[in-house]
Scaffold this motif. Sequence first.
Motif, PDB file in Angstrom:
ATOM      1  N   ASP A  23       0.884  -1.161   0.000  1.00 41.21           N
ATOM      2  CA  ASP A  23       0.000   0.000   0.000  1.00 41.21           C
ATOM      3  C   ASP A  23       0.921   1.209   0.000  1.00 41.21           C
ATOM      4  O   ASP A  23       1.448   1.610   1.040  1.00 41.21           O
ATOM      5  N   HIS A  24       1.150   1.781  -1.171  1.00 38.26           N
ATOM      6  CA  HIS A  24       2.145   2.843  -1.318  1.00 38.26           C
ATOM      7  C   HIS A  24       1.785   4.096  -0.529  1.00 38.26           C
ATOM      8  O   HIS A  24       2.673   4.761   0.003  1.00 38.26           O
ATOM      9  N   TRP A  25       0.497   4.418  -0.431  1.00 37.77           N
ATOM     10  CA  TRP A  25       0.093   5.589   0.342  1.00 37.77           C
ATOM     11  C   TRP A  25       0.439   5.396   1.821  1.00 37.77           C
ATOM     12  O   TRP A  25       1.035   6.267   2.445  1.00 37.77           O
ATOM     13  N   LEU A  26       0.083   4.235   2.373  1.00 35.79           N
ATOM     14  CA  LEU A  26       0.375   3.950   3.779  1.00 35.79           C
ATOM     15  C   LEU A  26       1.882   3.890   4.021  1.00 35.79           C
ATOM     16  O   LEU A  26       2.380   4.382   5.034  1.00 35.79           O
ATOM     17  N   GLU A  27       2.621   3.320   3.081  1.00 31.67           N
ATOM     18  CA  GLU A  27       4.080   3.277   3.202  1.00 31.67           C
ATOM     19  C   GLU A  27       4.672   4.682   3.172  1.00 31.67           C
ATOM     20  O   GLU A  27       5.641   4.969   3.879  1.00 31.67           O
ATOM     21  N   SER A  28       4.078   5.568   2.385  1.00 33.74           N
ATOM     22  CA  SER A  28       4.530   6.963   2.340  1.00 33.74           C
ATOM     23  C   SER A  28       4.259   7.665   3.674  1.00 33.74           C
ATOM     24  O   SER A  28       5.100   8.433   4.165  1.00 33.74           O
ATOM     25  N   VAL A  29       3.102   7.401   4.261  1.00 37.88           N
ATOM     26  CA  VAL A  29       2.801   7.955   5.588  1.00 37.88           C
ATOM     27  C   VAL A  29       3.871   7.502   6.582  1.00 37.88           C
ATOM     28  O   VAL A  29       4.415   8.319   7.342  1.00 37.88           O
TER      29      VAL A  29
END
Length: 183
Positions: free
Chosen positions: A163-169
């Motif tokens: 989950d790229h968004w969660l990994e970015s967070v």
Amino acid sequence: MRDMEDFWVFGYGSLMWKPGFAFEERQIARAYGYRRSLCIRSWVHRGTREKPGLVLGLDRGGSCKGVAFRVSKAEREAVIAYLRERELVTNVYLERFAQARLADGRWVRTLIYVADPTHEQFERPSSPEEAADIVASAVGASGDNLDYVRNTVTHMRELGIRDHWLESVLHHADGLTSRVSGR
């Protein structure tokens, strides 16, 4: 036909690796119509009313890769009761059904818990950086909000789910905490 009687539950957060109920089959799956999001303000477990944290919910739109669990007919009612006790504490989640495609290609109807966008705990951060600002400093009865996000990302990677968004967070929150601590 057995598929018509099968009961499936879809997990997108901690339910993926810690379901807490008996199941007969577990498969990676993709649910449609919803996406994983840090969109629930946590006032107890990962934050306080004064400084809420963020936890996962399913927000409308897109799709979400998670885990589907097939539950036996004999366990169905007990599993539903357990999930309602676990997920509907503050009624920020709504119980729904959604189509999911299993890793083996089958389509199944799954029980899911989605975020209620009209609930006072619902908040959709505008960016990973905004979410990271909240996550990096919130602490609740179950611990640091950052630990929750880190644990979620770690378990998802173990299952082969990205989950790229969660990994970015997580990346941005880790950066904020390392600047504060001087690491």
